[in-house]
Design a protein around this motif. Structure first.
Motif, PDB file in Angstrom:
ATOM      1  N   PRO A 138      37.650  39.094  28.424  1.00  0.00           N
ATOM      2  CA  PRO A 138      36.306  39.625  27.573  1.00  0.00           C
ATOM      3  C   PRO A 138      36.571  40.755  28.391  1.00  0.00           C
ATOM      4  O   PRO A 138      37.981  41.189  28.465  1.00  0.00           O
ATOM      5  CB  PRO A 138      35.521  38.415  29.179  1.00  0.00           C
ATOM      6  CG  PRO A 138      36.288  38.024  30.179  1.00  0.00           C
ATOM      7  CD  PRO A 138      37.788  37.962  29.350  1.00  0.00           C
ATOM      8  N   ASP A 139      35.882  41.898  28.116  1.00  0.00           N
ATOM      9  CA  ASP A 139      35.377  43.169  28.952  1.00  0.00           C
ATOM     10  C   ASP A 139      35.655  42.779  29.661  1.00  0.00           C
ATOM     11  O   ASP A 139      34.602  42.432  30.727  1.00  0.00           O
ATOM     12  CB  ASP A 139      34.404  43.887  28.274  1.00  0.00           C
ATOM     13  CG  ASP A 139      34.430  44.224  26.813  1.00  0.00           C
ATOM     14  OD1 ASP A 139      35.642  44.113  25.963  1.00  0.00           O
ATOM     15  OD2 ASP A 139      33.405  44.761  26.400  1.00  0.00           O
ATOM     16  N   ALA A 140      36.526  44.259  30.299  1.00  0.00           N
ATOM     17  CA  ALA A 140      36.457  44.525  32.197  1.00  0.00           C
ATOM     18  C   ALA A 140      35.299  44.382  32.569  1.00  0.00           C
ATOM     19  O   ALA A 140      34.427  45.064  32.159  1.00  0.00           O
ATOM     20  CB  ALA A 140      37.485  45.293  32.488  1.00  0.00           C
ATOM     21  N   ASN A 141      35.119  43.201  33.693  1.00  0.00           N
ATOM     22  CA  ASN A 141      33.210  44.149  34.520  1.00  0.00           C
ATOM     23  C   ASN A 141      32.125  43.755  33.542  1.00  0.00           C
ATOM     24  O   ASN A 141      31.531  42.927  33.236  1.00  0.00           O
ATOM     25  CB  ASN A 141      32.634  45.286  34.533  1.00  0.00           C
ATOM     26  CG  ASN A 141      34.303  46.023  35.474  1.00  0.00           C
ATOM     27  OD1 ASN A 141      34.371  45.451  36.301  1.00  0.00           O
ATOM     28  ND2 ASN A 141      34.106  46.643  34.910  1.00  0.00           N
ATOM     29  N   SER A 142      32.875  42.694  32.421  1.00  0.00           N
ATOM     30  CA  SER A 142      31.086  42.002  31.619  1.00  0.00           C
ATOM     31  C   SER A 142      30.436  40.276  32.324  1.00  0.00           C
ATOM     32  O   SER A 142      29.971  40.068  31.875  1.00  0.00           O
ATOM     33  CB  SER A 142      31.966  41.412  30.275  1.00  0.00           C
ATOM     34  OG  SER A 142      32.935  40.457  30.096  1.00  0.00           O
ATOM     35  N   ILE A 143      31.978  40.435  33.441  1.00  0.00           N
ATOM     36  CA  ILE A 143      31.459  38.935  34.155  1.00  0.00           C
ATOM     37  C   ILE A 143      31.416  38.832  35.484  1.00  0.00           C
ATOM     38  O   ILE A 143      32.072  39.870  36.612  1.00  0.00           O
ATOM     39  CB  ILE A 143      33.094  37.295  34.684  1.00  0.00           C
ATOM     40  CG1 ILE A 143      32.818  37.596  32.750  1.00  0.00           C
ATOM     41  CG2 ILE A 143      32.210  36.138  34.927  1.00  0.00           C
ATOM     42  CD1 ILE A 143      34.366  36.211  32.347  1.00  0.00           C
ATOM     43  N   PRO A 144      29.748  39.385  35.687  1.00  0.00           N
ATOM     44  CA  PRO A 144      30.042  39.698  37.062  1.00  0.00           C
ATOM     45  C   PRO A 144      30.327  38.791  38.209  1.00  0.00           C
ATOM     46  O   PRO A 144      29.891  37.763  38.401  1.00  0.00           O
ATOM     47  CB  PRO A 144      27.790  40.153  37.331  1.00  0.00           C
ATOM     48  CG  PRO A 144      27.337  39.124  35.717  1.00  0.00           C
ATOM     49  CD  PRO A 144      28.915  38.943  34.884  1.00  0.00           C
ATOM     50  N   ILE A 145      31.022  39.604  39.149  1.00  0.00           N
ATOM     51  CA  ILE A 145      31.544  38.410  40.746  1.00  0.00           C
ATOM     52  C   ILE A 145      31.432  39.500  41.477  1.00  0.00           C
ATOM     53  O   ILE A 145      31.361  41.015  41.451  1.00  0.00           O
ATOM     54  CB  ILE A 145      32.805  38.728  39.672  1.00  0.00           C
ATOM     55  CG1 ILE A 145      33.483  37.914  38.433  1.00  0.00           C
ATOM     56  CG2 ILE A 145      33.733  38.044  40.837  1.00  0.00           C
ATOM     57  CD1 ILE A 145      34.527  37.823  38.600  1.00  0.00           C
ATOM     58  N   ARG A 146      30.933  39.221  42.428  1.00  0.00           N
ATOM     59  CA  ARG A 146      31.027  39.903  43.668  1.00  0.00           C
ATOM     60  C   ARG A 146      31.828  40.030  44.491  1.00  0.00           C
ATOM     61  O   ARG A 146      33.026  39.126  44.451  1.00  0.00           O
ATOM     62  CB  ARG A 146      30.022  38.406  45.278  1.00  0.00           C
ATOM     63  CG  ARG A 146      28.848  38.895  44.958  1.00  0.00           C
ATOM     64  CD  ARG A 146      28.314  37.928  46.337  1.00  0.00           C
ATOM     65  NE  ARG A 146      28.372  38.259  48.245  1.00  0.00           N
ATOM     66  CZ  ARG A 146      28.086  37.309  48.651  1.00  0.00           C
ATOM     67  NH1 ARG A 146      28.379  36.227  48.518  1.00  0.00           N
ATOM     68  NH2 ARG A 146      28.236  37.662  49.827  1.00  0.00           N
ATOM     69  N   LYS A 147      31.828  41.641  44.491  1.00  0.00           N
ATOM     70  CA  LYS A 147      33.305  42.076  45.526  1.00  0.00           C
ATOM     71  C   LYS A 147      33.641  40.650  46.673  1.00  0.00           C
ATOM     72  O   LYS A 147      34.904  40.628  46.604  1.00  0.00           O
ATOM     73  CB  LYS A 147      32.670  43.186  46.101  1.00  0.00           C
ATOM     74  CG  LYS A 147      34.020  43.859  46.803  1.00  0.00           C
ATOM     75  CD  LYS A 147      34.702  45.062  46.121  1.00  0.00           C
ATOM     76  CE  LYS A 147      36.279  45.149  46.472  1.00  0.00           C
ATOM     77  NZ  LYS A 147      36.890  44.914  47.696  1.00  0.00           N
ATOM     78  N   GLN A 148      32.933  40.217  47.715  1.00  0.00           N
ATOM     79  CA  GLN A 148      33.535  39.503  48.696  1.00  0.00           C
ATOM     80  C   GLN A 148      34.210  37.703  47.779  1.00  0.00           C
ATOM     81  O   GLN A 148      35.497  37.619  48.864  1.00  0.00           O
ATOM     82  CB  GLN A 148      32.025  39.298  49.392  1.00  0.00           C
ATOM     83  CG  GLN A 148      32.267  38.698  50.429  1.00  0.00           C
ATOM     84  CD  GLN A 148      31.249  38.465  51.388  1.00  0.00           C
ATOM     85  OE1 GLN A 148      30.394  37.977  50.458  1.00  0.00           O
ATOM     86  NE2 GLN A 148      31.147  37.504  52.720  1.00  0.00           N
ATOM     87  N   ASN A 149      33.796  37.772  46.966  1.00  0.00           N
ATOM     88  CA  ASN A 149      34.290  36.563  46.592  1.00  0.00           C
ATOM     89  C   ASN A 149      35.450  37.073  45.537  1.00  0.00           C
ATOM     90  O   ASN A 149      36.778  36.502  45.709  1.00  0.00           O
ATOM     91  CB  ASN A 149      33.140  36.013  45.480  1.00  0.00           C
ATOM     92  CG  ASN A 149      32.016  35.181  46.338  1.00  0.00           C
ATOM     93  OD1 ASN A 149      31.642  35.687  47.028  1.00  0.00           O
ATOM     94  ND2 ASN A 149      31.397  34.462  45.027  1.00  0.00           N
ATOM     95  N   ALA A 150      35.136  38.045  44.967  1.00  0.00           N
ATOM     96  CA  ALA A 150      37.364  38.262  44.372  1.00  0.00           C
ATOM     97  C   ALA A 150      38.044  39.013  44.928  1.00  0.00           C
ATOM     98  O   ALA A 150      39.159  38.398  45.069  1.00  0.00           O
ATOM     99  CB  ALA A 150      36.782  39.696  43.335  1.00  0.00           C
TER     100      ALA A 150
END
Lengths: 246, 223
Positions: A138-150
């Protein structure tokens, strides 16, 4: 520096083993622990003796192959390093160093200090993967992920599967390893889909292989060369409870 | 039975029963403290009478027994599995841990279990009229079993009092690890609250053990 070594020698998986004393001399304090063992092995080979078998590969602290229970601690007296990254300056001149293999029923000794850690592979095979179709990249940042979870997923993924947690645990429990592997996937969208089945299958496999139970002593966290947190164990307990109840 | 449960399930039951038994300790302690805060044994006898006759409490005591049994059986099973997981130990023993008493849960647990049996014989079965005789007393004109005098008589025996103090100290050690461990087993871990829970766990263990220990000391030195 000169050292007295007490090393577990066991010719094969089913043979009896015993501690054998060795003397190494003129070891540089800047040598790594494995280099010190290389020097010992060279001497043994020159004398026509069987060298000490021990696991190692990258020697950069990232592959998870080296092990060794040194003076009562997995990966030796330094914190947050693997045995290959442990330097001889952490020892005193003339010190006696006892070197043992990981001890756990699911980690049988193959030879000397080498143990069979394929039990960890079996746990991963039981569910430590994503099998759903996730499509193309997927395009970068197209799937939203919480920074904390990442960040938490990345921290959990730092586990190199060396087995120091099992070696350190008074119960030979694999909870820290399994929880890191459960967490790194459960925290991310692609891994969440199969999270419920995954945690149950991996825990079931861990139990079946004969690892002990978690007493929340947290020796695993103290000895982990990658400083994997026991908060992962709590997350796995939570994931497991939710999976069972829903 | 328990073999079919996963390690995590067993730990979850262990912690749920642990919490349950901790609430029991608080109730038990509150009643015992009546012997210290009141100049006579009347309040304690009234509370004992209530606990011994209230139908809800009577039914609930079976749930309490079940809680003890589940906690004990699972604890023993977990420990046996843990011993089996490392058939050959290390020559140089590992010393790293964060929760010291976690290593001695089975040892402290066994001592508490022995204490529990003695306690059961000395108090519970006496209160139920199975063993021995209880003197009668009048509280507000109502005849009641004088459990207070039974307690006072036992705590005036030096060996009994010392044994009780040791058992309660061991209970404190058991709680010191058990409190925070129960939260972790249930997956209740939080960057803000977990440090508080750990700190409170130590406090809880000290308070429960100390408050229980005050009672025999008070009786021994004042009555």
């Amino acid at each position: 520096m000169d050292l007295k070594l007490k090393i577990w020698r066991q010719p094969s998986a089913h043979a009896d083993g015993k501690f054998v004393d060795y003397q190494v001399t003129k070891i540089s304090k800047d040598a790594s622990f494995l280099e010190m063992l290389d020097i010992l092995n060279e001497e043994l080979v020159n004398k026509g003796e069987d060298p000490v078998a021990f696991d190692h590969d990258c020697r950069e602290g990232i592959c998870g192959m080296c092990s060794l229970f040194i003076n009562g601690r997995p990966h030796g007296p330094d914190n947050a390093v693997t045995t290959c990254q442990l330097h001889m300056r952490k020892f005193k001149d003339g010190e006696t160093v006892t070197i043992e293999p990981w001890r756990a029923k699911p980690f049988p000794v193959l030879k000397d200090l080498m143990v069979d850690r394929s039990a960890f592979d079996e746990i991963i095979q039981a569910g430590g993967f994503v099998s759903i179709a996730t499509g193309g990249v997927p395009d970068a940042n197209s799937i939203p992920i919480r920074k904390q979870n990442a960040d938490l997923a990345m921290d959990a993924a730092a586990c190199i599967g060396c087995g120091a947690c099992v070696a350190a645990c008074k119960n030979a429990s694999a909870m820290l390893f399994v929880s890191a592997k459960v967490s790194q996937l459960a925290l991310l969208p692609q891994g969440k889909v199969e999270a419920k089945e995954r945690v149950q299958k991996m825990v079931a496999k861990m139990d079946e292989l004969g690892f002990g139970n978690c007493t929340n002593t947290y020796a695993c966290e103290a000895e982990c060369p990658k400083e994997i947190s026991v908060t992962n164990i709590a997350r796995m307990n939570r994931e497991f409870l939710v999976a069972k109840l829903s | 039975m328990s073999i079919s449960y996963s390690s995590v399930t067993k730990k979850i039951w262990m912690s749920l029963m642990g919490f349950f038994l901790m609430t029991f300790l608080i109730v038990h302690l509150s009643i015992n403290l009546l012997l210290v805060i009141s100049p006579t044994t009347d309040l304690f006898n009234e509370a004992s009478h209530f606990m011994g006759t209230n139908p809800f409490i009577q039914a609930f005591q079976w749930i309490l027994f079940a809680g003890f049994i589940v906690h004990i059986i699972i604890g023993v099973v977990l420990q046996i599995e843990n011993w089996m997981a490392r058939p050959k130990g290390y020559r140089v023993k590992a010393g790293s841990e964060d929760s010291f008493f976690s290593k001695y849960m089975i040892h402290t647990g066994v001592i508490i279990f022995i204490f529990l049996i003695i306690h059961f014989v000395n108090f519970f079965l006496v209160a139920k009229g199975v063993i021995g005789e209880i003197p009668e007393t009048m509280v507000d004109g109502k005849p009641m079993d004088d459990m207070g005098s039974v307690v006072i008589a036992l705590f005036q025996l030096p060996y009994y009092m010392v044994g009780y103090l040791v058992a309660l100290l061991i209970l404190g050690f058991h709680l010191d690890h058990g409190f925070q461990s129960a939260f972790q087993s249930l997956g209740l871990n939080h960057p803000t609250y977990t440090p508080f829970i750990k700190g409170f766990g130590h406090f809880f263990a000290v308070i429960i053990a100390a408050a229980f220990m005050i009672i025999p000391l008070f009786i021994y030195f004042s009555k």
